[in-house]
Scaffold this motif. Structure first.
Motif, mmCIF file in Angstrom:
data_model
loop_
_atom_site.group_PDB
_atom_site.id
_atom_site.type_symbol
_atom_site.label_atom_id
_atom_site.label_comp_id
_atom_site.label_asym_id
_atom_site.label_seq_id
_atom_site.Cartn_x
_atom_site.Cartn_y
_atom_site.Cartn_z
ATOM 1 N N LEU A 132 0.668 -1.297 0.033
ATOM 2 C CA LEU A 132 -0.159 -0.042 0.014
ATOM 3 C C LEU A 132 0.789 1.352 0.135
ATOM 4 C CD1 LEU A 132 -3.003 -1.010 2.395
ATOM 5 C CD2 LEU A 132 -3.107 -0.736 0.009
ATOM 6 N N ARG A 133 2.086 1.322 0.818
ATOM 7 C CA ARG A 133 2.946 2.394 0.664
ATOM 8 C C ARG A 133 3.527 2.634 -0.560
ATOM 9 N NH1 ARG A 133 5.329 1.077 6.238
ATOM 10 N NH2 ARG A 133 3.940 2.166 7.991
ATOM 11 N N ALA A 134 4.019 1.708 -1.380
ATOM 12 C CA ALA A 134 4.338 1.663 -2.660
ATOM 13 C C ALA A 134 3.198 2.288 -3.677
ATOM 14 C CB ALA A 134 4.797 0.199 -3.099
ATOM 15 N N GLY A 135 2.052 1.646 -3.494
ATOM 16 C CA GLY A 135 1.164 2.301 -4.359
ATOM 17 C C GLY A 135 0.894 3.828 -4.269
ATOM 18 N N ALA A 136 0.840 4.158 -2.865
ATOM 19 C CA ALA A 136 0.659 5.840 -2.485
ATOM 20 C C ALA A 136 1.931 6.596 -2.863
ATOM 21 C CB ALA A 136 0.623 5.665 -0.931
ATOM 22 N N CYS A 137 3.122 5.874 -2.999
ATOM 23 C CA CYS A 137 4.163 6.630 -3.516
ATOM 24 C C CYS A 137 4.176 6.897 -5.153
ATOM 25 C CB CYS A 137 5.654 5.931 -3.013
ATOM 26 S SG CYS A 137 5.913 6.205 -1.482
ATOM 27 N N THR A 138 3.728 5.770 -5.792
ATOM 28 C CA THR A 138 3.285 5.706 -7.185
ATOM 29 C C THR A 138 2.316 6.921 -7.454
ATOM 30 O OG1 THR A 138 3.965 3.515 -7.253
ATOM 31 C CG2 THR A 138 2.596 4.309 -9.303
ATOM 32 N N LEU A 139 1.200 6.786 -6.920
ATOM 33 C CA LEU A 139 0.080 7.675 -7.059
ATOM 34 C C LEU A 139 0.583 9.128 -6.830
ATOM 35 C CD1 LEU A 139 -3.204 6.213 -5.882
ATOM 36 C CD2 LEU A 139 -2.241 6.510 -8.343
ATOM 37 N N LEU A 140 1.540 9.434 -5.758
ATOM 38 C CA LEU A 140 1.978 10.612 -5.591
ATOM 39 C C LEU A 140 2.859 11.080 -6.598
ATOM 40 C CD1 LEU A 140 1.939 12.795 -3.424
ATOM 41 C CD2 LEU A 140 4.150 11.667 -2.154
ATOM 42 N N GLY A 141 3.598 10.275 -7.399
ATOM 43 C CA GLY A 141 4.341 10.610 -8.304
ATOM 44 C C GLY A 141 3.477 11.011 -9.697
ATOM 45 N N ALA A 142 2.487 10.231 -9.656
ATOM 46 C CA ALA A 142 1.434 10.744 -10.855
ATOM 47 C C ALA A 142 0.859 11.872 -10.471
ATOM 48 C CB ALA A 142 0.721 9.379 -11.012
ATOM 49 N N THR A 143 0.537 12.118 -9.137
ATOM 50 C CA THR A 143 -0.076 13.412 -8.736
ATOM 51 C C THR A 143 0.756 14.584 -9.248
ATOM 52 O OG1 THR A 143 -1.232 12.332 -6.966
ATOM 53 C CG2 THR A 143 -1.017 14.851 -7.078
ATOM 54 N N VAL A 144 2.066 14.539 -8.927
ATOM 55 C CA VAL A 144 3.201 15.449 -9.488
ATOM 56 C C VAL A 144 3.119 15.587 -10.998
ATOM 57 C CG1 VAL A 144 5.506 16.297 -9.167
ATOM 58 C CG2 VAL A 144 4.378 15.360 -7.144
ATOM 59 N N ALA A 145 3.151 14.491 -11.480
ATOM 60 C CA ALA A 145 3.320 14.616 -12.924
ATOM 61 C C ALA A 145 2.021 15.191 -13.708
ATOM 62 C CB ALA A 145 3.491 13.341 -13.517
ATOM 63 N N ALA A 146 0.896 14.852 -13.110
ATOM 64 C CA ALA A 146 -0.445 15.434 -13.566
ATOM 65 C C ALA A 146 -0.698 17.031 -13.196
ATOM 66 C CB ALA A 146 -1.354 14.718 -13.131
ATOM 67 N N ALA A 147 0.068 17.458 -12.159
ATOM 68 C CA ALA A 147 -0.164 18.750 -11.587
ATOM 69 C C ALA A 147 0.655 19.656 -12.559
ATOM 70 C CB ALA A 147 0.367 18.958 -10.173
ATOM 71 N N THR A 148 1.541 19.169 -13.207
ATOM 72 C CA THR A 148 2.382 19.878 -14.145
ATOM 73 C C THR A 148 2.083 20.000 -15.613
ATOM 74 O OG1 THR A 148 4.130 18.446 -14.164
ATOM 75 C CG2 THR A 148 4.629 19.982 -12.508
ATOM 76 N N VAL A 196 -5.946 16.033 -8.536
ATOM 77 C CA VAL A 196 -6.920 15.759 -7.582
ATOM 78 C C VAL A 196 -7.069 14.379 -7.253
ATOM 79 C CG1 VAL A 196 -9.286 16.770 -6.418
ATOM 80 C CG2 VAL A 196 -7.746 18.278 -7.839
ATOM 81 N N GLY A 197 -7.739 13.945 -8.033
ATOM 82 C CA GLY A 197 -8.143 12.334 -7.738
ATOM 83 C C GLY A 197 -7.209 11.459 -7.565
ATOM 84 N N THR A 198 -5.863 11.594 -8.092
ATOM 85 C CA THR A 198 -4.582 10.790 -7.742
ATOM 86 C C THR A 198 -4.179 11.201 -6.497
ATOM 87 O OG1 THR A 198 -3.061 12.314 -9.272
ATOM 88 C CG2 THR A 198 -3.972 10.338 -10.049
ATOM 89 N N GLY A 199 -4.138 12.504 -5.923
ATOM 90 C CA GLY A 199 -3.734 12.868 -4.679
ATOM 91 C C GLY A 199 -4.466 12.179 -3.696
ATOM 92 N N TYR A 200 -6.143 12.465 -3.682
ATOM 93 C CA TYR A 200 -6.912 11.655 -2.975
ATOM 94 C C TYR A 200 -6.764 10.101 -2.978
ATOM 95 C CZ TYR A 200 -9.845 15.664 -1.845
ATOM 96 O OH TYR A 200 -10.254 16.813 -1.415
ATOM 97 N N GLY A 201 -6.409 9.558 -4.030
ATOM 98 C CA GLY A 201 -6.003 8.136 -4.128
ATOM 99 C C GLY A 201 -4.638 7.644 -3.231
ATOM 100 N N ALA A 202 -3.657 8.577 -3.325
ATOM 101 C CA ALA A 202 -2.564 8.530 -2.608
ATOM 102 C C ALA A 202 -2.621 8.599 -0.868
ATOM 103 C CB ALA A 202 -1.591 9.255 -2.965
ATOM 104 N N ALA A 203 -3.468 9.565 -0.683
ATOM 105 C CA ALA A 203 -3.748 9.951 0.737
ATOM 106 C C ALA A 203 -4.366 8.577 1.126
ATOM 107 C CB ALA A 203 -4.565 10.982 0.789
ATOM 108 N N PHE A 204 -5.611 8.088 0.456
ATOM 109 C CA PHE A 204 -6.236 6.913 0.841
ATOM 110 C C PHE A 204 -5.480 5.812 1.110
ATOM 111 C CE2 PHE A 204 -8.698 3.056 -0.202
ATOM 112 C CZ PHE A 204 -9.511 3.074 1.058
ATOM 113 N N LEU A 205 -4.452 5.519 0.206
ATOM 114 C CA LEU A 205 -3.763 4.421 0.377
ATOM 115 C C LEU A 205 -2.562 4.520 1.431
ATOM 116 C CD1 LEU A 205 -2.848 3.257 -3.622
ATOM 117 C CD2 LEU A 205 -4.356 2.347 -1.825
ATOM 118 N N ALA A 206 -2.131 5.835 1.670
ATOM 119 C CA ALA A 206 -1.621 5.788 2.710
ATOM 120 C C ALA A 206 -2.050 5.706 4.228
ATOM 121 C CB ALA A 206 -0.623 7.365 2.719
ATOM 122 N N TRP A 207 -3.177 6.012 4.237
ATOM 123 C CA TRP A 207 -4.216 5.888 5.276
ATOM 124 C C TRP A 207 -4.435 4.339 5.776
ATOM 125 C CZ3 TRP A 207 -9.352 4.261 5.587
ATOM 126 C CH2 TRP A 207 -9.957 4.346 6.968
#
Length: 134
Positions: A10-26, A34-45
């Motif tokens: 789950l932590r690896a998935g959260a890190c992957t989604l966090l990277g996708a969030t940064v890539a999508a934000a730029t 926004v969706g990938t950020g929420y997904g990363a936060a949910f996986l981290a939780w």
């Protein structure tokens, strides 16, 4: 699957989604961030919950292991963590209490001669208490 392994996945998935969030934000597709950020936060939780469950399981296993150990029969077994004494020890709890009581009496006596004679003799040369009148 163990809680520890699930938490790592789950932590690896959260890190992957966090990277996708940064890539999508730029990129021009920033609303996806926004969706990938929420997904990363949910996986981290979820990973945090799994890690807590793993810690609880390890503590419970340790407690049950400690409860399964036999109780010490004497002071030597207790002091050596069971290495130098076994369950076939001849020192019963009553004898251990008598030994402890004897050590307390020795520490409260004014000198060794007084302790050995139960107060009948007193060694004035080696006594630590000078106010003792024998």
């Amino acid at each position: 699957m163990s809680h520890r392994r699930t938490a790592l996945i789950l932590r690896a998935g959260a890190c992957t989604l966090l990277g996708a969030t940064v890539a999508a934000a730029t990129s021009p597709y920033w609303p996806v961030a926004v969706g990938t950020g929420y997904g990363a936060a949910f996986l981290a939780w979820c990973a945090h919950g799994e890690a807590a469950a793993d810690r609880r399981a390890r503590v419970q296993a340790l407690r049950s292991e400690m409860a399964a150990r036999p109780s010490p029969c004497c002071l030597l077994w207790h002091a050596s963590d069971g290495n130098h004494h076994g369950p076939d020890c001849l020192l019963v709890p009553g004898l251990v209490a008598a030994i402890a009581r004897g050590w307390d009496d020795l520490h409260q006596a004014c000198c060794l001669a007084s302790w050995e004679s139960r107060g009948a003799r007193h060694d004035t040369a080696h006594c630590t208490r000078k106010d003792y009148a024998a």
